[in-house]
Design a protein around this motif. Sequence first.
Motif, mmCIF file in Angstrom:
data_model
loop_
_atom_site.group_PDB
_atom_site.id
_atom_site.type_symbol
_atom_site.label_atom_id
_atom_site.label_comp_id
_atom_site.label_asym_id
_atom_site.label_seq_id
_atom_site.Cartn_x
_atom_site.Cartn_y
_atom_site.Cartn_z
ATOM 1 N N ILE A 110 -7.492 0.436 -4.574
ATOM 2 C CA ILE A 110 -7.849 1.693 -3.894
ATOM 3 C C ILE A 110 -8.143 1.436 -2.424
ATOM 4 N N ASP A 111 -7.589 2.293 -1.627
ATOM 5 C CA ASP A 111 -7.770 2.268 -0.184
ATOM 6 C C ASP A 111 -9.144 2.854 0.131
ATOM 7 N N VAL A 112 -10.026 2.068 0.745
ATOM 8 C CA VAL A 112 -11.341 2.617 1.111
ATOM 9 C C VAL A 112 -11.509 2.763 2.626
ATOM 10 N N TRP A 113 -10.390 2.783 3.347
ATOM 11 C CA TRP A 113 -10.464 3.151 4.768
ATOM 12 C C TRP A 113 -10.932 4.604 4.832
ATOM 13 N N GLU A 114 -11.649 4.957 5.888
ATOM 14 C CA GLU A 114 -12.090 6.358 6.014
ATOM 15 C C GLU A 114 -10.910 7.319 6.042
ATOM 16 N N HIS A 115 -9.775 6.886 6.579
ATOM 17 C CA HIS A 115 -8.627 7.811 6.652
ATOM 18 C C HIS A 115 -8.154 8.237 5.257
#
Length: 225
Positions: free
Chosen positions: A185-190
């Motif tokens: 899972i991508d946890v960058w704010e974007h």
Amino acid sequence: MTTNFLRNALVVVLTAGSLQAIAQFTQAPLPYAPEALEPSIDKATMEIHYGRHHKAYITNLNTAVAGKPEEKLSIDALVKGITKETAPAIRNNGGGHWNHTFFWNIMAPGKGGMPSGELAAAITKEFGSFDEFKNKFKAAGAGRFGSGWAWLIVKDKKLVITSTPNQDNPLMPVADVQGAPILGIDVWEHAYYLKYQNKRPDYLDAFWNVVNWDKVAELYAAASK
Ligand SMILES: [Fe+2]
């Protein structure tokens, strides 16, 4: 006239050659409509994430590899060859391209629920229960300071939860924990800020509604051989 024709033909050939050179890495279509994962992942986030962020990684990767040996590699081979000496633009954008392509494919509309079969058994064996696994995976995503990814990987035929900073991933020899990703899972704010703002844990909870466990099971089977 002949001279003009030849000159124009040359321009076309050169242009075609240049296009080919800068289009080494390309973006596969999103495997579902941008609104398909709502309400867990909203349409606007998906459109910007896929259409701008992922696209920019590919554009920047093509620029970074132009004229370099990496230009001729598959994205898998490129990522597996990243070392501390690799140019940051290749590491970051190569990882960005691989990670996002992976991410789109381990989610699907109308999915979620629980894994089954050998994958479910392996999760229970390694983490005690599916709920315990979810707690640990969520903690890895919530605990990744700044931008990065949380992963479930197969390492030496065992399931391991890990996380990476920025656009690194566990296939890279530079990763602290290496293995074959089967869920991430991508946890960058974007990836969540438009809908969830600062509530990253809520986004991590909603992720379970869209996980394509069939795809994860397929990846698990391939990585466990
Ligand atoms: Fe992202």
